[in-house]
Design a protein around this motif. Sequence first.
Motif, PDB file in Angstrom:
ATOM      1  N   VAL A 163       0.892  -1.155   0.044  1.00 13.45           N
ATOM      2  CA  VAL A 163       0.170   0.068  -0.029  1.00 13.45           C
ATOM      3  C   VAL A 163       0.882   1.142  -0.032  1.00 13.45           C
ATOM      4  O   VAL A 163       1.955   1.216   0.689  1.00 13.45           O
ATOM      5  CB  VAL A 163      -0.815   0.089   1.357  1.00 13.45           C
ATOM      6  CG1 VAL A 163      -1.724   1.384   1.134  1.00 13.45           C
ATOM      7  CG2 VAL A 163      -1.829  -1.195   1.184  1.00 13.45           C
ATOM      8  N   ILE A 165       1.307   5.382   0.275  1.00 15.25           N
ATOM      9  CA  ILE A 165       0.854   6.682   0.498  1.00 15.25           C
ATOM     10  C   ILE A 165       1.870   7.737   0.122  1.00 15.25           C
ATOM     11  O   ILE A 165       3.266   7.555   0.782  1.00 15.25           O
ATOM     12  CB  ILE A 165       0.762   6.759   2.269  1.00 15.25           C
ATOM     13  CG1 ILE A 165      -0.354   5.427   2.821  1.00 15.25           C
ATOM     14  CG2 ILE A 165       0.255   8.116   2.801  1.00 15.25           C
ATOM     15  CD1 ILE A 165      -0.150   5.428   4.429  1.00 15.25           C
ATOM     16  N   THR A 247      -5.179   4.111   6.730  1.00 11.57           N
ATOM     17  CA  THR A 247      -4.963   3.367   5.579  1.00 11.57           C
ATOM     18  C   THR A 247      -4.694   1.826   6.329  1.00 11.57           C
ATOM     19  O   THR A 247      -4.932   1.076   5.941  1.00 11.57           O
ATOM     20  CB  THR A 247      -3.381   3.954   5.139  1.00 11.57           C
ATOM     21  OG1 THR A 247      -3.808   5.080   4.597  1.00 11.57           O
ATOM     22  CG2 THR A 247      -3.209   2.839   3.883  1.00 11.57           C
ATOM     23  N   ASP A 250      -8.122   0.178   7.266  1.00 19.81           N
ATOM     24  CA  ASP A 250      -8.792   0.052   6.069  1.00 19.81           C
ATOM     25  C   ASP A 250      -8.132  -1.374   5.556  1.00 19.81           C
ATOM     26  O   ASP A 250      -8.866  -2.096   4.683  1.00 19.81           O
ATOM     27  CB  ASP A 250      -8.736   0.764   5.035  1.00 19.81           C
ATOM     28  CG  ASP A 250      -9.562   2.216   5.262  1.00 19.81           C
ATOM     29  OD1 ASP A 250     -10.335   2.116   6.236  1.00 19.81           O
ATOM     30  OD2 ASP A 250      -9.384   3.112   4.529  1.00 19.81           O
TER      31      ASP A 250
END
Lengths: 268, 268
Positions: A163, A165, A247, A250
Amino acid sequence: MASFKKYCVTGKFKLANIDPAAVPFLKGDEEAQREELEALAVRLDDLQNKLHAEGRRKLLLVLQGLDTSGKDGTIRWVFSRTSPLGVRVKAFKVPSDDERAHDFLWRCHAAVPAAGEIAIWNRSHYEDVLVPVVEGLIDKAETRRRYAQISDFERLLTETGTVVIKCMLHISKDEQRKRLQARIDQPDKRWKFQMDDLSVRKKWSDYERAYEKALAATSTDYAPWHVVPADSKLNRNLMVANLIVKTLEDMKLTLPPASPALNHLVVQ
Amino acid sequence: MASFKKYCVTGKFKLANIDPAAVPFLKGDEEAQREELEALAVRLDDLQNKLHAEGRRKLLLVLQGLDTSGKDGTIRWVFSRTSPLGVRVKAFKVPSDDERAHDFLWRCHAAVPAAGEIAIWNRSHYEDVLVPVVEGLIDKAETRRRYAQISDFERLLTETGTVVIKCMLHISKDEQRKRLQARIDQPDKRWKFQMDDLSVRKKWSDYERAYEKALAATSTDYAPWHVVPADSKLNRNLMVANLIVKTLEDMKLTLPPASPALNHLVVQ
């Protein structure tokens, strides 16, 4: 909590539309704000443990911003409670001869997080679409090619369990002046000051333009950019901390299933 | 504070002479002990900042110990307040094919701290004089050669600005039994348990003997070994934290001199 949406780069993005002095993530008095940051840092430590235990996915935080925008400070405060066990910081400096002898994503790929890890990039592959653009070292076609190469690279990362960011710490020119002056005036901060910071400062609007274009071109569904109003250090820290915690939440991290084969095992 | 001297490996060292259940670094009640650890962690963060600002020397912490001896826990608690900016953790696992294709110090050299950094090694080059010795993969002559190679390598590091701290976390066989059982019995800890831990446990006395010899052979003036009584987690954390803080204090870290050329510089 304020919405991240307004600060997420999409479509026809204009950096000028985001006020560096905005404080959308400040609520209550300073004491309450510090308590919130501490609580988020503790929560982040807990989520990092889960990420490690799960041992499957990865988190990459890219921090960009002009000198004194607070990249180091953000790492210091947002990760103040996280064990160094599962967090690795990589600071990208002026490329070495060896790094220059490879494509610009080579040194970045070597520094991506492993399964269960958080990697924080203090500057990143985005330097290669900022400095060379401002200095006129690459033309528009090459710049566009790099934007596409960056997006392809980030797609690879996200498709393989990372992921991503990306935060640009956005300060005003006047705030930078104050912070550089403080580095000069306070003897215990002077070691941080570099003459080169002043020559970069002279190209302030060129850098803002290069940032604006790079962010617009590389903010994707899978790896969006957020612009963080960063004149207020507390707003900056709270926004980044909230973004990372959200984040990770999630991601719905789960422990690997406990093997039933061990149910009645007794250690001798 | 208790003296480190008794726990520093010298001459004819016998592991059996050090009680894993000893708590020489515990003073007062548990609350006082936790407060001391927190104060040390904050102090360590401050010293790490100075090490970074000085930008010249390096610190390497080597952590060794049998399974469940608390290497991860030590890192978590001793560095609970240190920013990940200047601390890098390297966990050495079973060597990869690529690592095996090089000498055993190759992967370690790649992971030494840079100027201004603290590197923590969770296991280390010492695994190569433990596992192969217990498994009978290398003979006595090769083992002695490796001891010498290790000492030469550590001399290079210390002569080039790295302070080396080596700690063996020493637990009793019964304490390990309890900790392994807890990993099996507590569903949220079970992911940490590996069947392989039990086969290593069966060779407990072989490992103790291999540790004893390796520590005696490689505890030098410039890179001494400390044995940390580690049945008590708080004693273990307090001893390691005190040792690192004392080491950094003894380094007499100083900020680089503030350049007088900047004395009246005003940022525009």
